[in-house]
Design an enzyme around this catalytic site. Structure first.
Site, mmCIF file in Angstrom:
data_model
loop_
_atom_site.group_PDB
_atom_site.id
_atom_site.type_symbol
_atom_site.label_atom_id
_atom_site.label_comp_id
_atom_site.label_asym_id
_atom_site.label_seq_id
_atom_site.Cartn_x
_atom_site.Cartn_y
_atom_site.Cartn_z
ATOM 1 N N ALA A 69 0.804 -1.241 0.000
ATOM 2 C CA ALA A 69 0.000 0.000 0.000
ATOM 3 C C ALA A 69 0.829 1.280 0.000
ATOM 4 O O ALA A 69 0.282 2.369 0.172
ATOM 5 C CB ALA A 69 -1.000 0.032 1.157
ATOM 6 N N ALA A 70 2.128 1.159 -0.243
ATOM 7 C CA ALA A 70 2.948 2.383 -0.328
ATOM 8 C C ALA A 70 2.460 3.239 -1.509
ATOM 9 O O ALA A 70 2.308 4.456 -1.389
ATOM 10 C CB ALA A 70 4.413 2.029 -0.502
ATOM 11 N N GLY A 71 2.209 2.568 -2.640
ATOM 12 C CA GLY A 71 1.720 3.298 -3.817
ATOM 13 C C GLY A 71 0.343 3.904 -3.562
ATOM 14 O O GLY A 71 0.049 5.018 -3.999
ATOM 15 N N ASP A 72 -0.500 3.170 -2.848
ATOM 16 C CA ASP A 72 -1.845 3.689 -2.532
ATOM 17 C C ASP A 72 -1.745 4.909 -1.620
ATOM 18 O O ASP A 72 -2.480 5.888 -1.795
ATOM 19 C CB ASP A 72 -2.683 2.603 -1.841
ATOM 20 C CG ASP A 72 -2.852 1.380 -2.717
ATOM 21 O OD1 ASP A 72 -2.845 1.525 -3.950
ATOM 22 O OD2 ASP A 72 -2.971 0.266 -2.158
#
Ligand code: RIB
Length: 305
Positions: free
Chosen positions: A254-257
């Protein structure tokens, strides 16, 4: 900084079953010694939650199942301040579930049973037309049917809303022209940028070539997120590298999210693109120092100086 400008997130919601394991199992192999956590996930919901925790005014358009996971998701979204008026409950499909392995380096591998996410339809978008027309920014991903996302992007564009696409997971087929012509800003990671552009990215020059190919598809602004290497922002042919905030990652899920949610918040606060990317980088850096998806995304006080 609180703003009334609205973010509408259109996308998936999953319950993540995560095993933190010493290393990724090979096909046919069993790896012992893991720890289990269950937490709220799904790329759309992660972005909605990240944006809301950072002070965004967020509505979510999604579909969950009529089951315990769906009910827990709705409860949590409301608690965090996300408007769930347009989160439908399917009586035909279960809520989405993701099985995630995270290794000792914080890298993950994910498989998803989409369930109700795959039933998000153009009719659901019509039902949320008022929210889309009244938004300042919409953001969508590719865990729901691409035709539904294209339909929503068309609707948003008709109303002069800024359309952001996070093309995740990486598309296996060409993205429809009907979608791309209505996207203002696309935010792929390296794998997704390669899939969309057909260009292998081995270095920054490769990333620039991929952006040129994506621009040729009709999207004027591309931001390639490159993990610990930061992000490459390119607007109408002008590219700048924006470094990441250095941290030791524990779990990159979820880093990109988190980046996308934070980026949209910054846009609605009137920040320019480069500053919005810096804000996204900061939020993503905090998220990778903790386990899980939504539970790892930071609150505003954790990213403000
Ligand atoms: O981007 C991370 C997310 O991908 C996880 O939360 C999982 O649910 C999958 O959708």
């Amino acid at each position: 900084m609180k703003t009334d400008r609205k973010i509408v997130v259109i996308g998936s919601s999953n319950t993540d079953m995560v095993i933190r394991c010493p290393r990724m199992p090979e096909p046919g192999e069993t790896v012992l010694g893991g720890e289990f956590i269950m937490n709220h996930g799904g790329k759309g919901a992660n972005q909605a939650v990240a944006a809301a925790k950072l002070g965004g005014n967020v509505s979510f358009i999604a579909k969950v199942g009529n089951d315990i996971f769906g009910r827990q998701t709705l409860e949590m979204l409301k608690e965090i301040g996300v408007d769930t008026t347009h989160v439908g409950v399917s009586h035909d499909f279960p809520s989405g579930v993701a099985l995630i392995n995270v290794d000792a380096q914080g890298e993950n591998s994910i498989s998803v049973a989409s369930g109700a996410n795959a039933a998000l339809s153009e009719n659901d978008i019509d039902n949320a037309a008022e929210a889309i027309a009244g938004a300042d920014v919409i953001i969508a991903q590719l865990e729901c049917p691409v035709d539904t996302i294209a339909y929503a992007a068309e609707m948003a564009k008709r109303h002069g809303v800024t359309v952001v696409l996070n093309p995740a997971p990486a598309p296996r087929e060409h993205l429809p022209e009907r979608l791309l012509r209505n996207v203002d800003i696309i935010i792929p990671n390296k794998t997704e940028a390669e899939a969309i552009s057909g260009v292998a990215i081995r270095d920054m020059a490769g990333a620039c070539d991929a952006i040129t190919a994506i621009t040729a598809l009709g999207v004027s602004t591309t931001i390639i997120t490159l993990g610990s290497k930061g992000a490459l922002l390119c607007e109408n042919g002008d590219c700048i590298e924006i470094p990441s905030v250095k941290v030791t990652p524990v779990d990159t899920t979820a880093a990109g999210d988190t980046f996308c949610g934070a980026f949209c918040v910054a846009l609605t606060e009137g920040k320019g693109l480069a500053d919005a990317v810096r804000f996204g980088n900061k939020a993503a850096a905090v998220s990778v120092t903790r386990c899980g998806a939504q539970q790892s995304t930071p609150f505003r006080y954790e990213v403000d100086e």
